[in-house]
Scaffold this motif. Sequence first.
Motif, PDB file in Angstrom:
ATOM      1  N   LYS A 133       0.823  -1.215   0.000  1.00 44.84           N
ATOM      2  CA  LYS A 133       0.000   0.000   0.000  1.00 44.84           C
ATOM      3  C   LYS A 133       0.860   1.269   0.000  1.00 44.84           C
ATOM      4  O   LYS A 133       1.707   1.459   0.851  1.00 44.84           O
ATOM      5  CB  LYS A 133      -0.907  -0.029   1.232  1.00 44.84           C
ATOM      6  N   GLY A 134       0.595   2.099  -0.984  1.00 44.74           N
ATOM      7  CA  GLY A 134       1.313   3.368  -1.066  1.00 44.74           C
ATOM      8  C   GLY A 134       2.678   3.262  -1.717  1.00 44.74           C
ATOM      9  O   GLY A 134       3.379   4.253  -1.861  1.00 44.74           O
ATOM     10  N   GLU A 135       3.098   2.067  -2.093  1.00 44.71           N
ATOM     11  CA  GLU A 135       4.459   1.876  -2.603  1.00 44.71           C
ATOM     12  C   GLU A 135       4.493   1.441  -4.067  1.00 44.71           C
ATOM     13  O   GLU A 135       5.564   1.361  -4.649  1.00 44.71           O
ATOM     14  CB  GLU A 135       5.169   0.772  -1.792  1.00 44.71           C
ATOM     15  N   ILE A 138       6.110   3.578  -7.035  1.00 43.07           N
ATOM     16  CA  ILE A 138       6.603   4.861  -6.526  1.00 43.07           C
ATOM     17  C   ILE A 138       8.110   5.003  -6.733  1.00 43.07           C
ATOM     18  O   ILE A 138       8.574   5.969  -7.313  1.00 43.07           O
ATOM     19  CB  ILE A 138       6.255   5.025  -5.023  1.00 43.07           C
TER      20      ILE A 138
ATOM     21  N   ALA C  69       6.128   6.921   0.015  1.00 36.16           N
ATOM     22  CA  ALA C  69       4.781   6.467   0.393  1.00 36.16           C
ATOM     23  C   ALA C  69       4.209   7.249   1.574  1.00 36.16           C
ATOM     24  O   ALA C  69       3.178   6.881   2.122  1.00 36.16           O
ATOM     25  CB  ALA C  69       4.807   4.974   0.709  1.00 36.16           C
ATOM     26  N   LYS C  71       2.595   9.913   1.738  1.00 33.61           N
ATOM     27  CA  LYS C  71       1.238  10.462   1.562  1.00 33.61           C
ATOM     28  C   LYS C  71       0.172   9.422   1.870  1.00 33.61           C
ATOM     29  O   LYS C  71      -0.956   9.758   2.205  1.00 33.61           O
ATOM     30  CB  LYS C  71       1.066  10.998   0.138  1.00 33.61           C
ATOM     31  N   THR C  72       0.510   8.173   1.737  1.00 38.57           N
ATOM     32  CA  THR C  72      -0.432   7.111   2.089  1.00 38.57           C
ATOM     33  C   THR C  72      -0.285   6.722   3.558  1.00 38.57           C
ATOM     34  O   THR C  72      -1.273   6.566   4.272  1.00 38.57           O
ATOM     35  CB  THR C  72      -0.145   5.842   1.244  1.00 38.57           C
ATOM     36  N   LEU C  73       0.963   6.574   4.009  1.00 35.59           N
ATOM     37  CA  LEU C  73       1.191   5.957   5.325  1.00 35.59           C
ATOM     38  C   LEU C  73       1.060   6.942   6.490  1.00 35.59           C
ATOM     39  O   LEU C  73       0.549   6.579   7.547  1.00 35.59           O
ATOM     40  CB  LEU C  73       2.567   5.275   5.346  1.00 35.59           C
TER      41      LEU C  73
END
Lengths: 559, 318, 135
Positions: A133-135, A138, C69, C71-73
């Motif tokens: 998640k979020g990676e 990126i 990451a 902005k998500t974490l």
Amino acid sequence: MSDKEKINEIAKERERWEKTTLPKWIGQSPERKSEFRNHSGTLIKRVYTPEDIKDLDYMRDLGFPGEYPFTRGVHATMHRGRLWTMRQFSGYGTAEQTNQRFKYLLKEGETGLSIAFDYPSIRGYDSDHPFSKGEVGICGVAVSSLKDMEVLFNGIPLDKVTTSMTINGPAAMLLAMYIAVGNKQGVPMEKLGGTTQNDVLKEFFAQKLIIFPPKPSLKLVTDIVEYCTKHVPRWNPISISGYHIREAGGNAVQELAFTLYDGITYVESCLERGMKVDEFAPRLSFFFAAHNDLFEEIAKFRAARRIWAKTMKERFHAKNPRSMWMRMHVQTAGFTLTAQQPLNNITRVTIQALSAVLAGTQSLHTNSFDEALALPSEEAVRIALRTQQIIAHESGVVNTIDPLAGSYYVENLTNEMEERTMEYFRKLDDMGGAIPAIEKGFFQKEIADSAYEYQKEVDEKRRILVGVNDYTTEEKQPIKVLRVDPKVEEEQVTSLHKLKSERDNKKVNEMLEKLHYATEKDENLMPIIIDAVKAYATIGEICDVLRKIYGEYKELIVI
Amino acid sequence: MPKIQEIARGVLAGDRRSIARAITTIENNSPKAQELIASIFPHTGNAHIIGLTGPPGSGKSTLIDKIIREYRRKGKTVGVIAVDPTSPFTGGAFLGDRIRMQELSTDQGVFIRSMATRNYLGGIAKATKNAAKVLDAAGKDVVIVETVGAGQSEVEIIKVAQTIVVLFAPGLGDEIQAIKAGIMEIADIFVVNKADRANADKAVMDIQAMLQLNNKEKKWKPPVLKTAALTGEGVPQLIERIEEHRLFLEKKFERKRSREKAEAELVEAIKEKVASSIIEELKREGKLEEFLQKILEKKMDPASIAEKLLNRKFGKQV
Amino acid sequence: MQNQRKIRVLIAKPGLDSHDRGAKIIARALRDAGMEVIYTGLKQTPEQIVETALQEDVDVIGLSILSGAHKTLFPMIMELLKQKGLTDVLVVAGGIIPEEDVPEMKKLGIKEIFGPGTRTDKIVQFVFENVPKRT
């Protein structure tokens, strides 16, 4: 006059100079510091003379380019013949986006590809894993399955380029995918050229993107070497890397010593597997960082070649000169890039790149000036590439081979690098090798101490970083940084789910079972992994099978 | 910050934030710490407290990770106190043991707390004992205390734990040497970890040989086990032995040990209370410096001063 | 009785990146400044970070991330802290966090973002000056 007499004469003259001429100057304006040191802590003399290389034996220690001990270079013509490969590490977003970037770089004159994978891929997770998640996409391109790899090389014929893949834990899976793409393009694996980083040892103490414990990790590395030696002869199965050791905080000597010692460990592992040294050693390649201290770096690269040649010859009794070659890729040190006044980084990168070229590298990546802020923009990447082209075509440094040979300073530093490296070798041998040293936290401690010391030097302004602790300015330089669209994750997850529903899942399961069985039986896993990726089994699925059997590594933290 | 009674109630209800706050209160030796301990004390004595000690590199934290998992499989809740040394120079500490157990940190049946020695000697922190009581009062079935593991004199753990597990790993050097120095007497169970290593069996035999020399008249014969903390091999057997030891302790003839422990705790508490009350008083009166000066000038020895002060406080010969 | 309060700090690395050079240097600097530093290693999930902060009853959380990451974490971490009632913990962050993201991160409740090149003594000082007072 004999050589010895000449040296004595010079020594006498130096003493005279130190007593008469020098004090007058120092009296008028003292030197800026009481002592000068390089990154490895070597005390740098005011001036070097023939005294400092009095034991140098030209034929023994330097020789000619393309000949043992290869101090001056591995080829007889070096950059007069072929320039180094300009290979820019790149990858972001989806496979499609990176494919575009690859094509752009090739059009701009890049001569080799280098894939940056995203963190989930590097750690052996699919894009839809909770950890991802979020990676996704990126910090590199998201590759979960052969499908992504096919898109990544769409329109790029694999027999026309060589490709370097910065991948370690899942190196076998990504090499398998590359082989499978070649297969689809009609390029047999004998013709595939490139490199998998596949250097797991440094992961345990430097880069730390680890999946499996040391022993099974080393087994997988050895599987790849063995398989490539037989079936993919133009592939460099390991790129033994000092870059990350340096980035994690090690100094130049530590980078050199630990990297070469890792190399020794891989050679030993392959020999234990029953391979012959001259079968696999010619394909081992190396990867170093180029930091700011120009001459220290040049000495490091030259010493690296000489030590490796001697090690292969004396320790492993290699016969083939190619086994004694150290071919290297160099990347300018990302850690030296500053977020402050980022355009200054162009100058840093130039100096760093110059050290690699002057020392005869085979391949070079130059960092982009905006990388302390984000992934590089297209403009920044172009300037980085142009820096290499300017060095190659305008500076004239490539017109002769190893131009710094014979410099009292550089030769002295080269010798010192070698001596200090050999000291580390002895220490590591006494510890029982690289794996026990990792388990004891030896490398980790050495690196952490150097990193802390460096930071203290910067904090206390004993080391000046332009724009950071001196020559600072309030003004901000407007930099347009590259942003990866967060939608990439969504798209990637959707396409992964689509793949998982459309592929022949019965076949996938069958392959994963076979893999499980082969892993338990400790077979060479490359053939079954190739079959599995061809059936579109994902990186995550394959790594999960191995995780179940091998377990997952937990890092040993040494502060 | 909530009132101390709220924290105490929270602890008894098993509230995680209250447990954390309670331990901090004890660690910081806050004025309210005593009140807190007094409130929870009647609710202690239900947990089985296990001490785990062993030299650095023997795999203590990794083994604890596996022990917790095994207890969780059996439906037990677990508290852990992992002690690391405080730097005598800076007063700071780096607490890194929990990294090995970090996957369990989100399990609501597990509570892991790192603790610095704050210069207390003997392998644990001064607050360790009462912190273990907090976890006990909070309803943890098992509390595991991991000692610093740096030296050979880590015998303080005897004051905290009921079952003491001493860990070794082959190939660490003079491991057997370490047993000789004091730890031999306090160990209830010996574990040779990293059993996959070549000389594991030899280590087991060495320990057994030493036990035969030393433990002739003991009722509990400390077993010597082998584990591989990385894979969890041998851990179920270890838990069985710990359980056996617990049952052994519950038998009457071992009451003596509990009594001794209670006595030791009382003696220590008195020492600390009396000492700190006298010192505080001297500070209040501004007389501390005066006495220190007398010692420095060799006019009076510390013991005589202590006697004098005690006489003054209690008004009679002690 | 002597009050022995110490500042307790959790240095945490959310996300999958492994660039721990900065996190370790900060951990060491804070330790050398007399604090008790808990470092939990790489690859920590928001849940693990918040649970650790709770159990360890830390005064300060330092988040280090270089993977992009954040902005998500970071929002996930800040939300969990709120849910668990850990609102009096000082949260700071470092790593590669673009300038333009800083206001958004601060709005989440992250008190300060330390970019590349920040002197470690500045960070230590910031922690000393901003650590929440406890009674």
